[in-house]
Write a protein that holds these residues in place. Structure first.
Motif, PDB file in Angstrom:
ATOM      1  N   SER A  77       0.600  -1.063  -0.020  1.00 25.26           N
ATOM      2  CA  SER A  77      -0.046  -0.027   0.008  1.00 25.26           C
ATOM      3  C   SER A  77       0.872   1.317   0.118  1.00 25.26           C
ATOM      4  O   SER A  77       0.282   2.355  -0.342  1.00 25.26           O
ATOM      5  N   GLY A  78       2.135   1.237   0.501  1.00 27.43           N
ATOM      6  CA  GLY A  78       2.987   2.375   0.367  1.00 27.43           C
ATOM      7  C   GLY A  78       4.243   2.238  -0.482  1.00 27.43           C
ATOM      8  O   GLY A  78       4.560   1.216  -0.586  1.00 27.43           O
ATOM      9  N   ILE A  79       4.714   3.420  -0.727  1.00 26.33           N
ATOM     10  CA  ILE A  79       5.771   3.203  -1.743  1.00 26.33           C
ATOM     11  C   ILE A  79       7.161   2.633  -0.960  1.00 26.33           C
ATOM     12  O   ILE A  79       7.975   1.873  -1.424  1.00 26.33           O
ATOM     13  N   SER A 109       7.248  -2.741 -16.205  1.00 27.37           N
ATOM     14  CA  SER A 109       8.701  -2.689 -16.544  1.00 27.37           C
ATOM     15  C   SER A 109       9.791  -2.485 -15.566  1.00 27.37           C
ATOM     16  O   SER A 109       9.706  -2.078 -14.595  1.00 27.37           O
ATOM     17  N   SER A 110      10.786  -3.430 -15.940  1.00 26.55           N
ATOM     18  CA  SER A 110      11.860  -3.589 -15.078  1.00 26.55           C
ATOM     19  C   SER A 110      12.687  -2.376 -14.976  1.00 26.55           C
ATOM     20  O   SER A 110      13.409  -2.350 -13.774  1.00 26.55           O
ATOM     21  N   ASP A 111      12.427  -1.171 -15.702  1.00 30.01           N
ATOM     22  CA  ASP A 111      12.966  -0.081 -15.428  1.00 30.01           C
ATOM     23  C   ASP A 111      12.491   0.725 -14.152  1.00 30.01           C
ATOM     24  O   ASP A 111      13.153   1.778 -13.548  1.00 30.01           O
ATOM     25  N   GLU A 112      11.332   0.076 -13.841  1.00 28.60           N
ATOM     26  CA  GLU A 112      10.434   0.927 -12.677  1.00 28.60           C
ATOM     27  C   GLU A 112      10.911   0.315 -11.314  1.00 28.60           C
ATOM     28  O   GLU A 112      10.206   0.900 -10.295  1.00 28.60           O
ATOM     29  N   TRP A 113      11.291  -0.757 -11.176  1.00 29.08           N
ATOM     30  CA  TRP A 113      11.642  -1.628  -9.759  1.00 29.08           C
ATOM     31  C   TRP A 113      12.956  -2.226 -10.003  1.00 29.08           C
ATOM     32  O   TRP A 113      13.531  -2.155 -10.787  1.00 29.08           O
ATOM     33  N   THR A 122      14.671 -11.795  -0.067  1.00 31.32           N
ATOM     34  CA  THR A 122      14.751 -10.813  -1.095  1.00 31.32           C
ATOM     35  C   THR A 122      13.490 -10.036  -1.081  1.00 31.32           C
ATOM     36  O   THR A 122      12.239 -10.736  -1.024  1.00 31.32           O
ATOM     37  N   PHE A 123      13.275  -8.688  -1.629  1.00 28.61           N
ATOM     38  CA  PHE A 123      12.353  -8.108  -1.759  1.00 28.61           C
ATOM     39  C   PHE A 123      12.316  -7.202  -3.010  1.00 28.61           C
ATOM     40  O   PHE A 123      13.531  -6.704  -3.554  1.00 28.61           O
ATOM     41  N   ILE A 124      10.970  -6.640  -3.426  1.00 36.16           N
ATOM     42  CA  ILE A 124      10.992  -6.083  -4.786  1.00 36.16           C
ATOM     43  C   ILE A 124      10.508  -4.595  -4.079  1.00 36.16           C
ATOM     44  O   ILE A 124       9.584  -4.555  -3.226  1.00 36.16           O
ATOM     45  N   THR A 125      10.909  -3.461  -4.665  1.00 36.24           N
ATOM     46  CA  THR A 125      10.495  -2.125  -4.321  1.00 36.24           C
ATOM     47  C   THR A 125      10.665  -1.079  -5.500  1.00 36.24           C
ATOM     48  O   THR A 125      11.298  -1.428  -6.336  1.00 36.24           O
ATOM     49  N   PRO A 126       9.799  -0.219  -5.695  1.00 37.20           N
ATOM     50  CA  PRO A 126       9.682   0.563  -6.943  1.00 37.20           C
ATOM     51  C   PRO A 126      10.935   1.395  -6.912  1.00 37.20           C
ATOM     52  O   PRO A 126      11.661   1.828  -5.938  1.00 37.20           O
ATOM     53  N   ASN A 127      11.712   1.869  -8.116  1.00 41.81           N
ATOM     54  CA  ASN A 127      12.783   2.583  -8.199  1.00 41.81           C
ATOM     55  C   ASN A 127      12.395   4.048  -7.812  1.00 41.81           C
ATOM     56  O   ASN A 127      11.178   4.262  -7.688  1.00 41.81           O
ATOM     57  N   GLY A 129      11.297   7.614  -7.884  1.00 40.55           N
ATOM     58  CA  GLY A 129      10.486   8.330  -8.866  1.00 40.55           C
ATOM     59  C   GLY A 129       9.196   7.684  -9.171  1.00 40.55           C
ATOM     60  O   GLY A 129       8.556   8.012 -10.329  1.00 40.55           O
ATOM     61  N   TYR A 130       9.140   6.229  -8.946  1.00 44.73           N
ATOM     62  CA  TYR A 130       8.160   5.559  -9.487  1.00 44.73           C
ATOM     63  C   TYR A 130       7.309   4.931  -8.129  1.00 44.73           C
ATOM     64  O   TYR A 130       7.735   4.712  -7.087  1.00 44.73           O
ATOM     65  N   THR A 131       5.961   4.491  -8.660  1.00 43.06           N
ATOM     66  CA  THR A 131       5.186   3.804  -7.633  1.00 43.06           C
ATOM     67  C   THR A 131       4.752   2.517  -7.883  1.00 43.06           C
ATOM     68  O   THR A 131       4.885   2.166  -8.873  1.00 43.06           O
TER      69      THR A 131
END
Length: 199
Positions: A77-79, A109-113, A122-127, A129-131
């Protein structure tokens, strides 16, 4: 890093399993001092497979390289809230796919995370500037495909995990029954560093 309340992985499937035993039959037989005998090979292999499956399921582990699809019902729910992946260790993440609010399948897009690790998870998070994308509120709306495992061959498996498999297979072979455990087993002590509280 704690898990997100109300946000848990829904399920995962092993899409491409590894064909090899993480601990070869010959190694387990040597542990049992039965390396020159073959009459119980099928039974020993069955116990070894049971030990491997038990450890991988209980500890969220892939011993040898395999492809995983993990399904979620929603993005965090949060960035700043990460998406914690279940199976470890992860070698690479292939894709993050989701069903958008119009019911259409999309690939994020893999450019955004990006992804990283914390405390063995292991975790995924937005890059920056992205949400997180907006996903449709349906079961399995999100699918993360990744490659997990310590390597392709039994030699890549950490020694303590392999020894825990030996101990568990030997215990099943010796007892042939589901006996109660009063004390912590040696295999559990060996695997303790691989237990992850956050997932």
């Amino acid at each position: 890093m704690d898990s997100i309340p109300g946000l848990m992985y829904k399920a995962y499937n092993i899409i491409t399993p590894n064909a090899d035993l993480p601990v070869p039959l010959e190694a387990v037989k040597q542990h049992l001092n039965m390396d020159e005998l073959s009459h119980a090979d099928e039974l020993i292999m069955a116990y070894t497979l049971s030990a491997v499956k038990n450890i991988e399921t209980q500890y969220g582990m892939a011993m040898l390289t395999q492809t995983i699809k993990e399904y979620w019902s929603a993005f965090p729910s949060g960035i700043d809230a990460p998406m914690l992946l279940r199976i470890q260790p992860i070698q690479s993440i292939t894709s993050v796919e989701y069903v958008d609010e119009n019911g259409l399948s999309q690939t994020w897009s893999s450019d955004e995370w990006t992804y990283g690790g914390y405390n063995g998870t292991t975790f995924i998070t937005p890059n920056p500037g992205y949400t997180w994308p907006s996903a449709w509120n349906v079961p399995n709306a999100i699918c993360v495909t990744y490659i997990a495992g310590y390597g392709d061959a039994p030699a890549d498996l950490p020694w303590d995990i392999g020894q825990a498999v030996n101990f568990m297979a030997a215990d099943m072979f010796a007892k042939r029954e589901d006996s109660p455990q009063t004390f912590t087993r040696a295999s559990e002590n060996l695997l303790r560093p691989y237990y992850r509280h956050a997932v």
